[in-house]
Design an enzyme around this catalytic site. Sequence first.
Site, PDB file in Angstrom:
ATOM      1  N   GLU A   1      14.233  -7.309  -3.520  1.00  0.00           N
ATOM      2  CA  GLU A   1      13.383  -6.158  -3.862  1.00  0.00           C
ATOM      3  C   GLU A   1      13.895  -5.451  -5.113  1.00  0.00           C
ATOM      4  OE1 GLU A   1      11.911  -4.188   0.136  1.00  0.00           O
ATOM      5  OE2 GLU A   1      13.982  -4.871   0.278  1.00  0.00           O
TER       6      GLU A   1
ATOM      7  N   HIS B   1      -4.560 -17.290  -4.906  1.00  0.00           N
ATOM      8  CA  HIS B   1      -5.037 -15.990  -4.383  1.00  0.00           C
ATOM      9  C   HIS B   1      -4.272 -15.600  -3.113  1.00  0.00           C
ATOM     10  CE1 HIS B   1      -8.665 -16.609  -6.960  1.00  0.00           C
ATOM     11  NE2 HIS B   1      -8.453 -17.864  -6.610  1.00  0.00           N
TER      12      HIS B   1
ATOM     13  N   LYS C   1      16.683  -4.351  11.928  1.00  0.00           N
ATOM     14  CA  LYS C   1      16.226  -4.702  10.578  1.00  0.00           C
ATOM     15  C   LYS C   1      17.219  -5.569   9.799  1.00  0.00           C
ATOM     16  CE  LYS C   1      13.002  -3.826   8.691  1.00  0.00           C
ATOM     17  NZ  LYS C   1      12.568  -2.637   7.941  1.00  0.00           N
TER      18      LYS C   1
ATOM     19  N   SER D   1      19.202  -1.364   8.384  1.00  0.00           N
ATOM     20  CA  SER D   1      18.570  -0.052   8.365  1.00  0.00           C
ATOM     21  C   SER D   1      19.473   0.932   9.097  1.00  0.00           C
ATOM     22  CB  SER D   1      17.208  -0.131   9.056  1.00  0.00           C
ATOM     23  OG  SER D   1      16.823   1.150   9.515  1.00  0.00           O
TER      24      SER D   1
END
Length: 452
Positions: A289, A155, A282, A276
Amino acid sequence: MTLWGGRFTQKLDDLAWALNSSLPVDQRMAIQDVDGSIAWADAIHKAGILSDEEHASISLGLDTVRKEFASGQFIFLPSDEDIHTAVERRLSELIGPAAGKLHTGRSRNDQVATDFRLWMLQTIPELHSAFRLLHSALIEQAELAGETVMPGYTHLQRAQPILLAHWWLSHFWALKRDVERLQDLTKRVSVLPLGSGALAGAPFSVDRNALAKSLGFAEVSQNSLDAVSDRDFAAEYLFVCSMAAVHLSKLAEQVVLFTTAEFGFFELSDAFSTGSSLMPQKKNPDVFELTRGKAGTLIGLLTGLMSTLKGLPSTYDKDLQEDKAPVFAATDTLLAILPVMAAALRTITVKPERMRGAIDSTMMATDLADYLVAKDVPFREAHSLAGKAVRAAGEAKARMEELPLEAYQAIGPFEADVYQVFDPLESINKRNTVGGTSLQSVKNQISKIKGE
Ligand code: ARG
């Protein structure tokens, strides 16, 4: 030139032509189309349809066409409706009217199904090698991980300590099943439809078994109606690709999580991170992704083809022309993802201290219950007493190992050795059954993988 003009008095409308044409997609099967045609020419020669001379001329011509494709010199014409038309058109340019005999007894229906299956048989090993790259990256990381411990989750809540190596290998096993599925699928791809004609079979005594053998198929289809419309293999292939993509997305998702400052378990190398345009600090895990995102695209390709197939009347329907684009797209996607994932995984820097730091002693509460079980307390009761100890530590704002012995003894039959329970590696090494997380079990997994 089309392959079907005779009964028409008008040419196909330009827009309808554009919709109908499949060349942009099926030209990818050019070599397979030529190979299938060479084999077909042999078969109808043996069946007495082609004279020795015609056969020699067709074979030689097809050989030239093949060379033109292989060297990128083949020139398509705007009038080529599909790859089959293009090959036959070029053949007739090269050898003249004899080219018109090649299509005897054959239909584009059995031809396209043959090309497609041939293409897939040749692509599966390529996918297989790409999977192997990823497998080795995972095994390498597992071996490097040594005794590094980390929290295991259920979980997404901290559950029990595990070895990082065990975690890496968990992804290996899933991705190994994908390769097994590919191999298993091969036997259903390796069925030759050629010789089924448009739908009813070939009217000449074509030796289909010899044809299958020459093209490298394991067997021949047994029902012509089924053979020209069967696209199970394409749907199954898309499922195998989608399942693999789901596995990859699961792995990618965890890498994304583990590289967050909140987890801080992994650091990606710059070579596999992006920045970024606005925020100078970043460092983004785009590769992972995208892998996660493309799984959605692949599932879409699978459901798209399944929907196309659903409710089609037998036998060939032009809807079936929609079968190739999703298969090609899924293949290209996986072949793009797999090597990048393999390379990116290899460059991950692990932060063992962050992983160890994320293991708090409540994660050994199960071991605390097992400790009582060893003292003959029934597990149900031991579970409840260990739960009480977790609560007591929480209330005292102390870690489990800081709770005084008296506090433990007020709860149950604990003794001074209770504190040994809170060593994560002890907890891990107790899980020594086949498939458990102990050092020994993980070593056994690796030798099993390497021995295979
Ligand atoms: N382009 C077609 C396909 O991919 C080839 C078969 C055409 N058959 C036909 N009867 N029009 O399915």
